[in-house]
Motif scaffolding. Structure first.
Motif, PDB file in Angstrom:
ATOM      1  N   VAL A 128      95.268  39.969  65.564  1.00  0.00           N
ATOM      2  CA  VAL A 128      95.417  40.963  64.460  1.00  0.00           C
ATOM      3  C   VAL A 128      94.975  40.532  63.402  1.00  0.00           C
ATOM      4  N   SER A 129      93.856  41.162  62.812  1.00  0.00           N
ATOM      5  CA  SER A 129      93.171  40.702  61.581  1.00  0.00           C
ATOM      6  C   SER A 129      93.774  41.216  60.218  1.00  0.00           C
ATOM      7  N   ARG A 130      94.095  42.471  60.280  1.00  0.00           N
ATOM      8  CA  ARG A 130      94.874  43.185  58.999  1.00  0.00           C
ATOM      9  C   ARG A 130      95.799  44.137  59.747  1.00  0.00           C
ATOM     10  N   ALA A 131      96.854  44.413  58.804  1.00  0.00           N
ATOM     11  CA  ALA A 131      98.039  45.400  58.907  1.00  0.00           C
ATOM     12  C   ALA A 131      98.487  45.979  57.983  1.00  0.00           C
ATOM     13  N   LEU A 150      92.287  45.123  64.902  1.00  0.00           N
ATOM     14  CA  LEU A 150      92.359  44.182  65.915  1.00  0.00           C
ATOM     15  C   LEU A 150      90.727  43.337  65.868  1.00  0.00           C
ATOM     16  N   ALA A 151      90.839  41.917  66.181  1.00  0.00           N
ATOM     17  CA  ALA A 151      89.866  41.177  66.478  1.00  0.00           C
ATOM     18  C   ALA A 151      89.201  41.779  67.757  1.00  0.00           C
ATOM     19  N   LEU A 186      95.879  52.042  66.147  1.00  0.00           N
ATOM     20  CA  LEU A 186      94.954  50.508  66.456  1.00  0.00           C
ATOM     21  C   LEU A 186      93.539  50.807  65.985  1.00  0.00           C
ATOM     22  N   GLU A 187      92.887  49.926  65.390  1.00  0.00           N
ATOM     23  CA  GLU A 187      91.407  49.952  65.185  1.00  0.00           C
ATOM     24  C   GLU A 187      90.880  48.486  65.500  1.00  0.00           C
ATOM     25  N   LEU A 188      89.597  48.615  65.880  1.00  0.00           N
ATOM     26  CA  LEU A 188      88.669  47.508  65.983  1.00  0.00           C
ATOM     27  C   LEU A 188      87.993  47.176  64.643  1.00  0.00           C
ATOM     28  N   ASP A 189      88.688  45.929  64.156  1.00  0.00           N
ATOM     29  CA  ASP A 189      88.059  45.421  62.939  1.00  0.00           C
ATOM     30  C   ASP A 189      86.569  44.751  63.041  1.00  0.00           C
ATOM     31  N   THR A 190      85.761  45.650  62.494  1.00  0.00           N
ATOM     32  CA  THR A 190      84.425  45.246  62.694  1.00  0.00           C
ATOM     33  C   THR A 190      84.025  44.248  61.605  1.00  0.00           C
TER      34      THR A 190
END
Length: 197
Positions: A128-131, A150-151, A186-190
């Motif tokens: 998890v990169s950010r929340a 998410l990374a 949930l999102e993919l952290d680009t």
């Protein structure tokens, strides 16, 4: 993890009820006009003008009262419209949680403190990169919205299980509630593209 509507999105129940009532009134007025126009209530009534002649005579005889009634109706409609607009546009309530209340005092935790703690707890998970968390609902029935970035390559199933068994379990325990309905996005952290030198 239960996710009722209040956790997923802001309720629009009042707006829907008011719109439905106005719609039903319009349908009823239209049906009444059709019934009168077809002569089902008598041919004399169907041939009369829509604007009652007795009412037209009263308006012509009392112009000052007519103006006052018109101004009053206009003000009432304006106030109702403004109240409806303000209610629709006001920010969603974020409740503070009362943890204990006794003769010595009350222990209350703010919504911001809850969401900061849940966000930090979720960000500590591997992958998890950010929340970002948001507490909604009421103090009696709180709900949580949790946004996770998410990374790349993160095991989503592991994140999902860890959220329920660790992060949300700690949040329920800290708030003293048995159920904390949660909507999770949930999102993919680009990551930013690297520059080629």
């Amino acid at each position: 993890m239960r996710s009722p509507v209040k956790a997923i999105a802001r309720s629009a129940r009042a707006e829907r009820v008011l719109t439905s009532l106005f719609g039903l009134l319009a349908v009823a007025a239209g049906a009444l006009a059709i019934v009168v126009g077809l002569g089902w209530l008598g041919t004399f009534r169907s041939q009369r003008s829509v604007f009652d002649p007795l009412l037209a005579e009263w308006i012509a005889a009392n112009p000052q009262w007519t103006k006052l009634i018109g101004i009053g109706l206009g003000i009432v409609l304006l106030v109702v419209g403004l109240l409806w607009t303000v209610r629709s546009l006001r920010p969603e309530r974020q409740p503070d949680m009362l943890l204990s209340s006794s003769a010595a005092g009350r222990l209350k935790v703010t919504s911001g403190a809850v969401t900061d703690a849940v966000s930090a707890d979720a960000e500590s998970l591997a992958g998890v990169s950010r929340a970002k968390a948001r507490l909604v609902g009421s103090a009696e029935e709180p709900a949580l919205r949790l946004y996770l970035w998410l990374a790349d390559g993160t095991d989503i199933r592991r994140i999902w299980q860890t959220l329920d068994t660790d992060v949300l379990a700690r949040a329920r325990s800290a708030l003293g509630v048995d159920h904390l309905p949660t909507a999770i996005r949930l999102e993919l952290d680009t990551s930013k593209p690297s520059r080629v030198s």
